[in-house]
Design a protein around this motif. Structure first.
Motif, PDB file in Angstrom:
ATOM      1  N   VAL A  11       0.815  -1.253  -0.096  1.00 56.88           N
ATOM      2  CA  VAL A  11       0.046   0.063   0.148  1.00 56.88           C
ATOM      3  C   VAL A  11       0.851   1.217  -0.092  1.00 56.88           C
ATOM      4  O   VAL A  11       0.585   2.150  -0.722  1.00 56.88           O
ATOM      5  CB  VAL A  11      -0.994  -0.150   1.134  1.00 56.88           C
ATOM      6  N   ARG A  12       1.879   1.311   0.911  1.00 58.23           N
ATOM      7  CA  ARG A  12       2.698   2.525   0.739  1.00 58.23           C
ATOM      8  C   ARG A  12       3.453   2.726  -0.333  1.00 58.23           C
ATOM      9  O   ARG A  12       3.370   3.777  -1.090  1.00 58.23           O
ATOM     10  CB  ARG A  12       3.792   2.194   1.822  1.00 58.23           C
ATOM     11  N   VAL A  13       4.070   1.542  -0.910  1.00 51.66           N
ATOM     12  CA  VAL A  13       4.827   1.846  -2.464  1.00 51.66           C
ATOM     13  C   VAL A  13       3.978   2.202  -3.408  1.00 51.66           C
ATOM     14  O   VAL A  13       4.180   3.047  -4.159  1.00 51.66           O
ATOM     15  CB  VAL A  13       5.638   0.645  -2.534  1.00 51.66           C
ATOM     16  N   PHE A  14       2.837   1.336  -3.541  1.00 52.48           N
ATOM     17  CA  PHE A  14       2.020   1.462  -4.715  1.00 52.48           C
ATOM     18  C   PHE A  14       1.363   2.794  -4.738  1.00 52.48           C
ATOM     19  O   PHE A  14       1.309   3.452  -5.937  1.00 52.48           O
ATOM     20  CB  PHE A  14       0.829   0.329  -4.725  1.00 52.48           C
ATOM     21  N   PRO A  28       3.362   0.626 -13.995  1.00 52.00           N
ATOM     22  CA  PRO A  28       3.212  -0.581 -15.006  1.00 52.00           C
ATOM     23  C   PRO A  28       3.927  -1.967 -14.416  1.00 52.00           C
ATOM     24  O   PRO A  28       3.850  -2.982 -14.467  1.00 52.00           O
ATOM     25  CB  PRO A  28       3.742  -0.140 -16.399  1.00 52.00           C
ATOM     26  N   LYS A  29       5.230  -1.516 -13.686  1.00 51.24           N
ATOM     27  CA  LYS A  29       6.205  -2.583 -13.126  1.00 51.24           C
ATOM     28  C   LYS A  29       5.394  -3.460 -12.264  1.00 51.24           C
ATOM     29  O   LYS A  29       5.818  -4.432 -11.673  1.00 51.24           O
ATOM     30  CB  LYS A  29       7.213  -1.765 -12.440  1.00 51.24           C
ATOM     31  N   PHE A  30       4.358  -2.960 -11.656  1.00 50.61           N
ATOM     32  CA  PHE A  30       3.587  -3.857 -10.636  1.00 50.61           C
ATOM     33  C   PHE A  30       2.564  -4.991 -11.426  1.00 50.61           C
ATOM     34  O   PHE A  30       2.329  -5.771 -10.702  1.00 50.61           O
ATOM     35  CB  PHE A  30       2.282  -2.932  -9.698  1.00 50.61           C
ATOM     36  N   TYR A  31       2.451  -4.708 -12.509  1.00 48.00           N
ATOM     37  CA  TYR A  31       1.630  -5.847 -13.268  1.00 48.00           C
ATOM     38  C   TYR A  31       2.385  -6.667 -14.133  1.00 48.00           C
ATOM     39  O   TYR A  31       3.580  -6.219 -14.500  1.00 48.00           O
ATOM     40  CB  TYR A  31       0.665  -4.933 -14.173  1.00 48.00           C
ATOM     41  N   LYS A  48      -2.740  -1.188 -22.900  1.00 51.76           N
ATOM     42  CA  LYS A  48      -3.314   0.106 -22.831  1.00 51.76           C
ATOM     43  C   LYS A  48      -2.949   0.825 -21.561  1.00 51.76           C
ATOM     44  O   LYS A  48      -3.456   2.023 -21.367  1.00 51.76           O
ATOM     45  CB  LYS A  48      -4.826   0.076 -22.985  1.00 51.76           C
ATOM     46  N   LEU A  49      -2.414   0.089 -20.640  1.00 52.21           N
ATOM     47  CA  LEU A  49      -2.211   0.766 -19.378  1.00 52.21           C
ATOM     48  C   LEU A  49      -1.443   2.096 -19.406  1.00 52.21           C
ATOM     49  O   LEU A  49      -1.636   3.001 -18.600  1.00 52.21           O
ATOM     50  CB  LEU A  49      -1.301  -0.179 -18.340  1.00 52.21           C
ATOM     51  N   LEU A  50      -0.204   2.132 -20.105  1.00 49.47           N
ATOM     52  CA  LEU A  50       0.603   3.330 -20.377  1.00 49.47           C
ATOM     53  C   LEU A  50      -0.268   4.606 -20.762  1.00 49.47           C
ATOM     54  O   LEU A  50      -0.155   5.622 -20.165  1.00 49.47           O
ATOM     55  CB  LEU A  50       1.763   3.219 -21.018  1.00 49.47           C
ATOM     56  N   GLU A  51      -1.132   4.245 -21.770  1.00 53.88           N
ATOM     57  CA  GLU A  51      -1.886   5.283 -22.311  1.00 53.88           C
ATOM     58  C   GLU A  51      -2.909   5.759 -21.373  1.00 53.88           C
ATOM     59  O   GLU A  51      -3.148   7.078 -21.118  1.00 53.88           O
ATOM     60  CB  GLU A  51      -2.736   4.694 -23.619  1.00 53.88           C
TER      61      GLU A  51
END
Length: 139
Positions: A11-14, A28-31, A48-51
């Motif tokens: 939770v803290r980092v995200f 995106p590094k979390f996925y 499409k996450l970056l967009e």
């Protein structure tokens, strides 16, 4: 204990990463390509996450509560985390305030899975990624 430590760190980092100016690079590094992300009932495909992230205004999350449960019969445990709080969208530097700048209540649920099993007995090295993420405005 593993679940609680994992939840606190995640939770803290995200949310720190999500609220940063480098969100498009870090989130995106979390996925993984197989991860699912639903935002207010809309599926956002991995490609499409970056967009999607780039199209969002600046955010500020204020976490009220979170809860975590280890998923039974998973070793090391997968984690199910629910989060509630407020999120504001828009620049804090802006003199012109709009409806989008006002805090909105949100609920978010994550299913996290261990990336690579740690060495036997070394639970401190568990790294997680998001298998499923469901975000919803509730107010």
């Amino acid at each position: 204990d593993i679940a609680n430590r994992g939840a606190v760190n995640f939770v803290r980092v995200f949310y720190s990463a999500y609220d940063s100016e480098k969100r498009v690079e870090t989130i995106p590094k979390f996925y993984r390509p197989t991860s699912t992300f639903h935002w207010n009932g809309n599926l956002i495909l991995h490609d499409k996450l970056l967009e999607f992230l780039g199209g969002l205004p600046a955010t500020k999350h204020d976490i009220h509560t979170y809860d975590c449960h280890a998923v039974p019969e998973t070793t090391p445990p997968s984690l199910f985390i629910t989060v509630t709080g407020n999120v504001s969208h828009g620049s804090a530097d802006s003199n012109a305030r709009s409806f989008n700048d006002l805090p909105r209540v949100f609920s978010q649920a994550f299913l996290l899975q261990p990336e690579i099993p740690p060495a036997i007995g070394n639970t401190a090295d568990i790294k997680y990624y998001i298998v499923s993420d469901t975000f919803r405005f509730v107010g």
